[in-house]
Design a protein around this motif. Structure first.
Motif, short mmCIF file in Angstrom:
data_model
loop_
_atom_site.label_atom_id
_atom_site.label_comp_id
_atom_site.label_asym_id
_atom_site.label_seq_id
_atom_site.Cartn_x
_atom_site.Cartn_y
_atom_site.Cartn_z
N VAL A 86 0.77 -1.25 -0.09
CA VAL A 86 -0.21 0.01 -0.16
C VAL A 86 0.93 1.31 0.03
O VAL A 86 1.92 1.30 0.40
N LEU A 87 0.45 2.32 -0.52
CA LEU A 87 1.13 3.82 -0.67
C LEU A 87 -0.03 4.56 -0.55
O LEU A 87 -1.13 4.38 -0.73
N VAL A 88 0.62 5.85 -0.03
CA VAL A 88 -0.39 7.19 0.20
C VAL A 88 -0.40 7.61 -1.10
O VAL A 88 0.58 7.86 -1.89
N PHE A 89 -1.90 7.63 -1.87
CA PHE A 89 -1.72 8.24 -3.27
C PHE A 89 -0.90 9.56 -3.36
O PHE A 89 -0.28 9.52 -4.51
N HIS A 90 -0.93 10.64 -2.81
CA HIS A 90 -0.35 11.73 -2.72
C HIS A 90 1.30 11.71 -2.49
O HIS A 90 1.86 12.25 -3.26
N ASP A 91 1.87 10.72 -2.03
CA ASP A 91 3.30 10.23 -1.94
C ASP A 91 3.64 9.84 -3.41
O ASP A 91 4.56 10.07 -4.15
N LEU A 92 2.64 8.69 -3.88
CA LEU A 92 3.00 8.04 -5.12
C LEU A 92 3.16 8.82 -6.16
O LEU A 92 4.20 8.76 -7.32
N VAL A 93 2.18 9.89 -6.25
CA VAL A 93 2.04 10.83 -7.45
C VAL A 93 2.77 12.13 -7.36
O VAL A 93 2.50 13.08 -8.31
N GLY A 94 3.58 12.35 -6.03
CA GLY A 94 4.19 13.59 -5.92
C GLY A 94 3.43 14.63 -5.71
O GLY A 94 3.90 15.81 -6.09
N LEU A 95 2.21 14.72 -4.82
CA LEU A 95 1.43 15.80 -4.39
C LEU A 95 1.67 16.24 -3.04
O LEU A 95 1.11 17.10 -2.66
N PHE A 96 2.35 15.68 -2.20
CA PHE A 96 2.84 15.92 -0.99
C PHE A 96 4.13 15.93 -0.68
O PHE A 96 5.08 15.05 -0.89
N ASP A 97 4.67 17.19 -0.48
CA ASP A 97 6.26 17.36 -0.36
C ASP A 97 6.70 17.68 0.94
O ASP A 97 7.93 18.28 0.92
N ARG A 98 6.08 17.78 1.91
CA ARG A 98 6.39 18.03 3.14
C ARG A 98 7.29 17.30 3.78
O ARG A 98 8.38 17.79 4.28
N PHE A 99 7.32 15.99 3.56
CA PHE A 99 8.54 15.21 3.85
C PHE A 99 8.24 13.74 3.04
O PHE A 99 6.92 13.53 2.80
N THR A 100 9.09 13.18 2.43
CA THR A 100 9.04 11.87 1.83
C THR A 100 9.83 10.72 2.46
O THR A 100 10.97 10.69 2.52
N PRO A 101 9.09 9.91 3.36
CA PRO A 101 9.58 8.61 3.83
C PRO A 101 10.44 7.85 2.78
O PRO A 101 10.23 7.84 1.64
N LYS A 102 11.50 7.20 3.28
CA LYS A 102 12.37 6.31 2.67
C LYS A 102 11.59 5.40 1.84
O LYS A 102 11.97 4.95 0.77
N PHE A 103 10.61 4.75 2.23
CA PHE A 103 9.81 3.64 1.74
C PHE A 103 8.94 4.04 0.58
O PHE A 103 8.41 3.20 -0.23
N VAL A 104 8.79 5.35 0.41
CA VAL A 104 7.97 5.89 -0.74
C VAL A 104 8.67 5.88 -1.98
O VAL A 104 9.71 6.50 -2.37
N LYS A 105 8.15 5.25 -3.19
CA LYS A 105 8.41 5.51 -4.54
C LYS A 105 7.53 6.51 -5.11
O LYS A 105 6.25 6.27 -5.18
N GLN A 106 7.99 7.89 -5.78
CA GLN A 106 7.44 8.55 -6.16
C GLN A 106 7.48 8.25 -7.90
O GLN A 106 8.34 8.37 -8.62
N TYR A 107 6.14 7.87 -8.43
CA TYR A 107 6.31 7.36 -9.60
C TYR A 107 6.01 8.75 -10.51
O TYR A 107 6.31 8.43 -11.99
N VAL A 108 5.54 9.97 -10.17
CA VAL A 108 5.34 10.81 -11.18
C VAL A 108 5.22 12.22 -10.18
O VAL A 108 5.10 12.29 -8.88
N ASN A 109 5.95 12.94 -10.64
CA ASN A 109 6.06 14.57 -9.78
C ASN A 109 4.69 15.33 -10.21
O ASN A 109 4.93 16.35 -11.15
N LEU A 110 3.72 15.48 -9.81
CA LEU A 110 2.42 15.92 -10.27
C LEU A 110 2.56 17.49 -9.53
O LEU A 110 1.84 18.41 -10.51
N ASN A 111 3.04 17.74 -8.76
CA ASN A 111 3.14 19.02 -8.15
C ASN A 111 3.85 19.84 -9.14
O ASN A 111 3.49 20.87 -9.48
N ALA A 112 5.03 19.33 -9.66
CA ALA A 112 5.74 20.15 -10.68
C ALA A 112 5.09 20.14 -11.82
O ALA A 112 4.97 21.39 -12.34
N GLU A 113 4.31 19.29 -12.62
CA GLU A 113 3.66 19.38 -13.66
C GLU A 113 2.22 20.40 -13.30
O GLU A 113 2.09 21.32 -14.34
N ILE A 114 1.64 20.42 -12.24
CA ILE A 114 0.45 21.10 -11.89
C ILE A 114 1.18 22.68 -11.78
O ILE A 114 0.54 23.58 -12.56
#
Ligand code: KIV
Length: 282
Positions: free
Chosen positions: A214-242
């Motif tokens: 399981v992952l938190v959706f916002h971590d996976l798509v790069g919508l939460f950048d306050r902190f990123t735990p080691k276990f998160v894989k960001q598959y896309v950086n939506l914040n940057a795209e938006i």
């Protein structure tokens, strides 16, 4: 009509196929998650942090959780929707736990609930299961106990705490949980638990040997950048795209590029002439 994933199907998938779970908190996100064939959608209390902007998960309320769960269940045609019981919605008593778990099913259309904790919440889990409501357990790093844990830290790093975790996992299985989230624990401990229980384990920061991830959706798509735990894989950086898109919009408005003809409506010439005459004579 798409066939819904059921709790028995999740249980029976152990040792057959890997399970996937993602969080979602709103209709459009849940639509995407569901269309992509993710097995379970968790309306997590991480809502508090990634959507509502709180420091931790403690302040999210039952009403907020139900509001977002309703939006998700409107979208989910196939995935099993699980409502996450917020802090202080089940800790007080088994009766309180059953009432609030029931609200997720009755008022929001969820098919199961998740709650955090081991042997300390066994009476609550047993009572909810006895009421006919499927329960997903959650062990390891349990963010609702952050004050006690002293922060978002990896758990079960000593033989003693790892042993306690394994016992808790077996107790949750015996109490009737249909699956078990394991958060932020060493991969080898998650492997031992996975091998020692008959219900699927769903890992987040628990390594590759769990029955699902399981992952938190916002971590996976790069919508939460306050902190990123080691276990998160960001598959896309939506914040940057938006942000790129929003800056583009601002620039086009300021330079009178948007809206163009293709985004504007027209009026027939004769009608326009009449309006112009009338407006100049008034
Ligand atoms: O609230 C949440 O998103 C969760 C996941 C991290 C499992 O509990």
């Amino acid at each position: 009509m798409e066939k819904k994933i059921t709790v028995p199907e999740i249980r029976q998938s152990k040792n057959k196929r890997k399970l996937t779970m993602l969080t979602a908190y709103d209709y459009p996100t849940a639509l995407s998650v569901d269309r992509c064939g993710i097995d379970m959608i968790l309306v997590g209390d991480s809502l508090a942090m990634v959507v509502l902007g709180h420091e931790d998960t403690l302040s999210v309320t039952m009403e907020e959780m139900l509001h977002h769960t309703r939006a998700v269940t409107r979208a989910a045609k196939r995935a099993l929707v699980i409502g996450d019981m917020p802090f202080m919605s089940y800790q007080v008593s088994a009766e309180q736990a059953v009432r609030n778990a029931g609200r997720f099913l009755k008022e929001a259309g969820a098919k199961a609930v998740k709650l955090e904790g081991g042997t300390s919440v066994l009476p609550q889990i047993k009572a909810i299961v006895n009421a006919g409501i499927p329960v997903q357990g959650h062990l390891g790093l349990t963010p609702q106990s952050i004050a006690q844990l002293g922060g978002f830290k990896v758990q079960a790093k000593t033989a003693k705490t790892a042993q306690k975790l394994i016992e808790d996992a077996k107790a949750l299985e015996d109490a009737g949980c249909f699956s078990l989230v394991l958060e932020a624990i060493p991969a080898e401990i998650a492997r031992l638990i996975t091998e020692n229980v008959t219900i699927p384990t769903i890992g987040i920061g628990a390594g590759p040997y769990c029955d699902g991830q399981v992952l938190v959706f916002h971590d996976l798509v790069g919508l939460f950048d306050r902190f990123t735990p080691k276990f998160v894989k960001q598959y896309v950086n939506l914040n940057a795209e938006i942000e790129k898109a929003l800056k583009h919009f601002k620039q086009e408005v300021e330079q009178s590029i948007f809206p163009g003809k293709e985004h504007s409506f027209t009026i027939n010439e004769q009608e326009l002439e009449i309006v112009k005459k009338q407006s100049s004579s008034t």
